[in-house]
Design a protein around this motif. Sequence first.
Motif, PDB file in Angstrom:
ATOM      1  N   GLU A  70       0.871   4.332  -2.820  1.00 20.76           N
ATOM      2  CA  GLU A  70       0.630   5.729  -2.462  1.00 20.76           C
ATOM      3  C   GLU A  70       1.811   6.614  -2.882  1.00 20.76           C
ATOM      4  O   GLU A  70       1.622   7.730  -3.384  1.00 20.76           O
ATOM      5  CB  GLU A  70       0.404   5.862  -0.955  1.00 20.76           C
ATOM      6  CG  GLU A  70      -0.880   5.266  -0.453  1.00 20.76           C
ATOM      7  CD  GLU A  70      -2.105   6.087  -0.827  1.00 20.76           C
ATOM      8  OE1 GLU A  70      -1.947   7.207  -1.344  1.00 20.76           O
ATOM      9  OE2 GLU A  70      -3.228   5.600  -0.599  1.00 20.76           O
ATOM     10  N   ARG A  81       0.837  -1.203   0.000  1.00 20.26           N
ATOM     11  CA  ARG A  81       0.000   0.000   0.000  1.00 20.26           C
ATOM     12  C   ARG A  81       0.868   1.248   0.000  1.00 20.26           C
ATOM     13  O   ARG A  81       0.573   2.223  -0.704  1.00 20.26           O
ATOM     14  CB  ARG A  81      -0.920   0.001   1.222  1.00 20.26           C
ATOM     15  CG  ARG A  81      -1.769   1.265   1.334  1.00 20.26           C
ATOM     16  CD  ARG A  81      -2.711   1.192   2.505  1.00 20.26           C
ATOM     17  NE  ARG A  81      -3.502   2.407   2.632  1.00 20.26           N
ATOM     18  CZ  ARG A  81      -4.454   2.585   3.520  1.00 20.26           C
ATOM     19  NH1 ARG A  81      -4.756   1.581   4.364  1.00 20.26           N
ATOM     20  NH2 ARG A  81      -5.127   3.710   3.592  1.00 20.26           N
ATOM     21  N   ARG A 137      -2.456   8.286   5.615  1.00 21.99           N
ATOM     22  CA  ARG A 137      -2.771   7.294   4.584  1.00 21.99           C
ATOM     23  C   ARG A 137      -2.061   5.957   4.838  1.00 21.99           C
ATOM     24  O   ARG A 137      -2.608   4.893   4.564  1.00 21.99           O
ATOM     25  CB  ARG A 137      -2.368   7.815   3.209  1.00 21.99           C
ATOM     26  CG  ARG A 137      -3.246   8.934   2.667  1.00 21.99           C
ATOM     27  CD  ARG A 137      -2.680   9.480   1.364  1.00 21.99           C
ATOM     28  NE  ARG A 137      -3.489  10.550   0.830  1.00 21.99           N
ATOM     29  CZ  ARG A 137      -4.549  10.383   0.047  1.00 21.99           C
ATOM     30  NH1 ARG A 137      -4.901   9.153  -0.300  1.00 21.99           N
ATOM     31  NH2 ARG A 137      -5.228  11.409  -0.393  1.00 21.99           N
ATOM     32  N   LEU A 166       0.562  11.813   4.360  1.00 19.78           N
ATOM     33  CA  LEU A 166       1.182  10.507   4.121  1.00 19.78           C
ATOM     34  C   LEU A 166       1.069   9.615   5.352  1.00 19.78           C
ATOM     35  O   LEU A 166       0.762   8.424   5.259  1.00 19.78           O
ATOM     36  CB  LEU A 166       2.652  10.688   3.758  1.00 19.78           C
ATOM     37  CG  LEU A 166       3.028  10.770   2.284  1.00 19.78           C
ATOM     38  CD1 LEU A 166       4.530  10.973   2.141  1.00 19.78           C
ATOM     39  CD2 LEU A 166       2.581   9.520   1.536  1.00 19.78           C
TER      40      LEU A 166
END
Length: 282
Positions: A218, A214, A275, A272
Motif C-alpha cells: 500500500e 500488505r 486500509r 491509510l
Amino acid sequence: MNEESEVRIVELDEAWEVFTHRLTAVLSTLNDGDEFTFHVVSVDGATDDFTVTCAAGCVAAELESSATGTTSVDFGEAGEAGLIGRCITVADMVVETIRDEYGLVDPGLMTVTAPAELLAQFSLVGLADHAVIRPDHVVQADSGAVVWTESGEELREVVLAHLRAAYDPEVEADVDNDYPLVVDGVRLWVRLANDQPAVLLLAPVVGSIHAARRADTELNILNRSSWWVRWGRRGELVLQELTIPGRPFVPEQFDEMVRIFAQACGSTRQDLSDRLRGKVIR
C-alpha cells in the motif's frame, strides 16, 4: 474604491501583521544592549533611521529617530507580562510608529542595519541588509529570502529562527534534538543533521500495523503518486517524511513544503489506517 484596491489593502495589512509576528520572535532572542536600525523612506521621499535598542528579555526598550524623537518603555525589574508579551508590546510600538509617522505601506520597503548574528534573522523577517541595498533602491523586498550557511550548526540556527518567527515563538528542541510543531492540526517534527545540508519533516501517522507485506504494498502505491512526500514503515509504525534542501535555506520554500506535508497528512492518514487496519496517530 475598486475591488482590486481593496484586495491590495488587505494584503498590505497582512504583510504588516506577519512582519509584527516575526519581529516579535527576533526581539525574544536579543541580548542586553543589542541594537538594530530600520532605514525608512517616507511617502515624501525623505529618508530616516529608526533605531531600536533592547535589554535582554525585552524588559526595556528605546525607540529613536529624528522624526519621532525618543520613546522608552520599561517593564520593571520583575519583567511583567512575560517575555512574549513584552516583545509583542515593543513590536507593536515599532510597527505603529513606522506606519503612522512615515506612511510606509509595506515593511519590505525598509532595509536594516544590525549585528552580523541578527542579519540572518532579519532576512527571514523579509528585510534587506542596508550595507548591500539602500532603501531607495528597494522596490519590494523578497520575503522568500535565500540564506546561505557554512555548517550544520549555522543551518540549525537559521531554521530555528524561522520556526520561531513563522510558527511558534517558544519552540525548543526535544530530547531527540527535533523541533515539534503543530500545523493545520497536524503534529510534525523538524529534524536537522549536522553533517548534511538538509531539513527533514517527519510525522508518525499510523500505528499498530500487523500485516507488514500488505502495508509495504500500500505504501509503495501511495509513494508512486506523490511528488514530495514519502511514507515508510518502521516495524508496526508508518512514518510520513519530506526532505527539503538546506543549503541554501529558502524560508518561502520551507513554508510551502510544510503546507504540502500537513495537507498530505490530513488527507491520507485516515484512509491509510482503514486500509492497513491500524490506528491513526494525531
